[in-house]
Design a protein around this motif. Structure first.
Motif, PDB file in Angstrom:
ATOM      1  N   PHE A 148     -92.164  40.556  42.362  1.00 15.38           N
ATOM      2  CA  PHE A 148     -90.867  41.189  42.556  1.00 15.38           C
ATOM      3  C   PHE A 148     -90.521  41.125  44.032  1.00 15.38           C
ATOM      4  N   ASP A 149     -89.240  40.995  44.330  1.00 14.49           N
ATOM      5  CA  ASP A 149     -88.776  41.055  45.707  1.00 14.49           C
ATOM      6  C   ASP A 149     -88.406  42.499  46.016  1.00 14.49           C
ATOM      7  N   GLY A 150     -89.264  43.189  46.743  1.00 13.11           N
ATOM      8  CA  GLY A 150     -89.028  44.584  47.051  1.00 13.11           C
ATOM      9  C   GLY A 150     -87.854  44.763  47.990  1.00 13.11           C
ATOM     10  N   ILE A 173     -97.881  50.565  39.355  1.00 13.40           N
ATOM     11  CA  ILE A 173     -97.298  50.986  40.619  1.00 13.40           C
ATOM     12  C   ILE A 173     -95.788  51.033  40.442  1.00 13.40           C
ATOM     13  N   TYR A 174     -95.135  51.806  41.295  1.00 17.85           N
ATOM     14  CA  TYR A 174     -93.688  51.976  41.208  1.00 17.85           C
ATOM     15  C   TYR A 174     -93.073  51.703  42.574  1.00 17.85           C
ATOM     16  N   PHE A 175     -91.981  50.946  42.573  1.00 18.53           N
ATOM     17  CA  PHE A 175     -91.244  50.710  43.808  1.00 18.53           C
ATOM     18  C   PHE A 175     -89.850  50.215  43.429  1.00 18.53           C
ATOM     19  N   ARG A 176     -89.037  49.942  44.423  1.00 23.99           N
ATOM     20  CA  ARG A 176     -87.688  49.461  44.177  1.00 23.99           C
ATOM     21  C   ARG A 176     -87.604  47.995  44.565  1.00 23.99           C
ATOM     22  N   GLY A 177     -87.134  47.169  43.619  1.00 22.32           N
ATOM     23  CA  GLY A 177     -87.079  45.743  43.882  1.00 22.32           C
ATOM     24  C   GLY A 177     -86.371  44.987  42.775  1.00 22.32           C
ATOM     25  N   LYS A 178     -86.364  43.673  42.932  1.00 22.19           N
ATOM     26  CA  LYS A 178     -85.711  42.791  41.967  1.00 22.19           C
ATOM     27  C   LYS A 178     -86.749  41.825  41.402  1.00 22.19           C
TER      28      LYS A 178
END
Length: 809
Positions: A447-449, A506-511
């Motif tokens: 994923f691209d964060g 894991i959790y994060f914001r991305g595409k």
């Protein structure tokens, strides 16, 4: 003596806050304020204890809709059904503000007596005075008078965090009175479920079975009567189902929906020209002006993850003047509140932290939100301050004590205008299933964060104190290490991660990765395996294999794995797995490499990987591979151990059919540990099998490949020999080898420096051969001995030998 016993002067104990606070009594009336001016006036409307409780029964909630509209102009609640949760809620002033009452909340079942000077006025609680009035009745059952939870008792009948919640009233033949009630909405994320046991005359041996399921939760727990509280943190907006069974009888299925926001545990406006203790008045607004700052404190639940959009929501009450703007700051003061202690918000440091945003255009009654997604990066306490940009700015916001009619006609909260933090998912919310084991892992994050820094992408692991180290050819990251050189997690690269515990996501914001092509350089490449499906390695790299361009593929899953297209029989890596990273070595550079789509490969059956696991070997990212053949006497399935120059076990190679040695990793030193636990670059390897050590000229170089031929034949020594133990120094075990050329008696005994016998290791008749014995640092009685220097002595007919060894703890 306490002024309440004197009744002199103008002192009125029922309206003196400091007196009531000191004796652990709710002080609502002394802290009433004028609803319009916010000025204390000690008259109606009184302060409401409802603000301090989780979800209590409310008189106005029992009224008809028409009566509510008549009183308040609106219906304050979406759900007219009553709640019955009178426990203090998180952040309540009631928590730890009470006093200890012997025999009631000190955890002791005892009678307490009162000595009095005049009727009705208690003076001195005692337990050793005869012929005095008993203060409390004897307990109905052992453990009834449970000790308080926390630093002190809470004010009121219930304790925050207690594992028992007494629910009065009728008891049915089945579990009942679920808290939260069935079909409840807007349940707090940090909450504890409770229920009533069915009626029984004798509760001895009574056990309740509680099942709970929903987002992130699937658990079944057992509780012994009277315990009836299940603690759980829930995901925002989630719907959960639960049930309770006692003696095989179920209370039915209950459901509730969790709120997607939290409210401040504290909010208050402060006059910065004064430094004095502020009292916990229920002020209905937060003034922000030249001499007034507003502060909001939130406790972020552990269920909040870094994939969510997190916003601070405010509603202006009045906008008197705003030529500049309202600045939202971080506020780094921890633990502040409105209690009469050292953390009182009126007296603590009011210095504001980093500016987050500025609000320039505000209208009374129009909600406004500030994005805090990049600010709130963990659970726990976060505070924010509101200040002005221009000295003439003057704005007030509604507080978490705002009521529809501000106390007139009773309690009716106007929660729609309360300050809050909201948590929502959107298209950028990434919940990545990443199966990590304790120790080293080789992973990829396709994923691209939005914020690709390791601190953001691996925030879940950091929050749980699980991330030890991240390593790649481009640098390293270690939490709280300012010297880290890895600034970005690339969706097309692989990364070594050392974890202190297992984790599944894991959790994060991305595409999601859109351009799936990879550029491979000649030589080694550490790349991402981004597909969500498994692939046999021959299918994944079919084009490279056909072009004779692929040299090796190496992976790491519980240890090093390898694929060599020219050594099919000894390979350990056969299948590529989602979430993993892989080393790929090619002869010539390749542009726009991509994996085949699912279903396009020629293979139908997946080939399992051959994991190389040996209890004496500690895998880490520094490794080479060794394969070959063993000649002489051997057993298929046995292990040949690889030793360092100081006799540490640094690898284990399994013997397979035909005497071949499976291509296996040999490990260097783990750079994240203090001790030297592996090979140094250029260090010679030796091999041991059945106690016989075979030397070699193979040297350790990471990511290299070597072949060895081990000529092992039954070893018959020609002389007696006692070899130096290894490792030495040691903890907790060491190995001693010795050679016997003839049949006869042999003894090996451990002595301390004074010559006292510690342990007999060998005392037997032995046949010719090479032997080894392991000593675990215990004496003849099986007890561990202390650190220090010891001797071991071998005796046989015509032979004696003594050597030293060192035990370190």
């Amino acid at each position: 003596k306490d002024p309440i016993t004197l009744q002199t002067g103008d002192f009125n104990p029922s309206s003196d806050f400091f007196h009531l606070d000191s004796v652990g009594i709710w002080f609502g009336r002394p802290l009433s304020v004028n609803a319009k001016t916010g000025i204390p006036n000690k008259s109606a409307p009184w302060a409401d204890p409802h603000f301090e409780l989780e979800a209590p029964w409310i008189l106005n909630r029992a009224r008809s809709d028409s009566r509510l509209i008549e009183l308040f102009g609106a219906i304050p609640w979406d759900d007219p059904n009553q709640d019955y949760d009178f426990r203090p809620k998180k952040g309540s002033y009631l928590i730890d503000s009470g006093v200890i009452i012997p025999g009631i909340n000190d955890g002791k079942d005892e009678n307490v007596f009162l000595e009095t000077e005049k009727p009705g006025v208690p003076v001195n609680p005692r337990s050793d005075t005869e012929n005095l009035t008993i203060l409390n009745h004897p307990p109905l059952y052992p453990g009834q008078n449970r000790k308080f939870v926390g630093d002190a008792p809470d004010i009121g009948a219930y304790e925050y965090g207690d594992s028992v919640y007494w629910i009065p009233g009728y008891r049915y033949p089945h579990p009942s009175v679920p808290i939260p009630k069935n079909n409840a909405v807007n349940v707090p994320m940090d909450y504890s479920l409770a229920w009533n046991y069915p009626y029984k005359k004798d509760y001895s041996g009574t056990t309740a079975t509680v099942s709970l399921s929903g987002p992130g939760v699937n658990r079944t727990e057992s509780f012994d009567y009277p315990y009836n509280v299940l603690f759980q943190t829930f995901q925002p907006g989630g719907t959960y189902n639960w049930s309770v069974s006692v003696d095989g009888v179920s209370g039915g299925s209950w459901t509730f929906q969790v709120d997607d926001k939290i409210y401040p545990t504290n909010d208050r406006s402060i006059d910065t020209t004064a430094s004095e203790v502020i009292l916990p008045y229920q002020i209905k607004n937060l003034e922000v002006s030249n001499n007034h700052l507003a502060f909001l404190r939130f406790d972020i639940p552990t269920s909040i993850n870094n994939s969510l959009v997190q916003k601070l929501n405010l509603v202006p009450e009045t906008v008197t003047s705003l030529p500049g703007g309202i600045v939202v700051y971080k506020y780094d003061q921890m633990g502040w509140g409105e209690k009469n202690d050292d953390n009182n918000i009126g007296t603590v440091d009011h210095s504001l932290g980093t500016p987050i945003d500025t609000l320039f255009s505000l209208e009374s009654g129009s909600p406004i939100s500030v994005d805090l997604t990049d600010i709130i990066n963990s659970s726990g306490e976060f505070s924010f301050g509101l200040g002005v940009l221009d000295p003439s700015d003057n704005v007030s916001f509604y507080s978490k004590e705002k009521l529809l009619t501000d106390g007139a006609n009773g309690y009716a909260p106007q929660m729609s205008v309360w300050p809050s933090l909201s948590f929502q998912q959107d298209s950028l919310s990434v919940a990545y299933d990443l199966a990590l084991t304790e120790g080293w892992n080789l992973i990829s994050v396709p994923f691209d964060g939005l914020n690709p820094h390791p601190q953001s992408v691996f925030a879940t692991l950091i929050k749980n104190n699980q991330l030890v180290y991240v390593s790649s050819p481009k640098g390293f990251y270690k939490p709280n290490d300012p010297l880290g050189t890895l600034d970005s997690i690339n969706s097309k690269d692989g990364y070594y991660i050392k974890a202190s515990g297992s984790e599944s996501n894991i959790y994060f914001r991305g595409k999601a990765l859109l351009d799936a092509s990879l550029s491979l350089s000649a030589g080694w490449n550490l790349i991402s395996y981004y597909p969500s499906y498994e692939l046999n390695i021959e299918d994944a790299f079919a084009d490279l294999i056909d072009a004779n361009n692929l040299q090796y593929v190496a992976g790491f899953d519980q240890g090093g794995l390898v694929y060599d297209p020219n050594a099919e029989g000894t390979n350990t890596l056969h299948r590529l797995m989602p979430t993993k990273g892989y080393w790929v070595k090619i002869n010539q550079a390749v542009e726009n490499f991509s994996y085949p789509e699912e279903g396009q490969s020629g293979s139908t059956a997946m080939i399992a990987n051959n994991f190389i696991e040996h209890p004496d070997v500690k895998p880490n990212p520094s490794f080479m591979f060794v394969k070959g053949q063993i000649i002489g006497q051997y057993n298929v399935g046995d292990w040949v151990k690889v030793l360092s120059e100081d006799r540490k076990i640094v690898g284990a190679i399994k013997i397979i059919k035909g005497g071949y040695l499976r291509n296996s990793p040999v490990y260097g030193d783990d750079f994240t540990t203090e001790e030297i636990d592996g090979l140094k670059t250029g260090e010679l390897l030796s091999f041991t099998y059945n106690g016989d050590t075979l030397s070699s000229q193979i040297k350790f170089y990471p990511m290299s490949f070597k072949e060895v031929e081990l000529d092992y034949k039954a070893f018959l020594p020609s002389t007696f020999a006692l070899h130096q133990n290894y490792p030495n120094p040691f903890n907790p075990v060491t190995t001693i080898q010795y050679d016997i050329p003839d049949n006869g008696p042999v003894t090996i005994i451990i002595y301390d420096l004074t010559g006292r016998k510690i342990k007999t290791l060998v005392n037997q008749i032995s046949t010719p051969g090479r032997y080894s014995i392991i000593w675990n640092g215990t004496n003849d009685f099986g007890k561990s001995i202390s650190s220090g220097m010891y001797f071991y002595r071998m005796e046989a007919p015509g032979f004696k030998s003594v050597k030293k060894l060192m035990l370190l703890k």
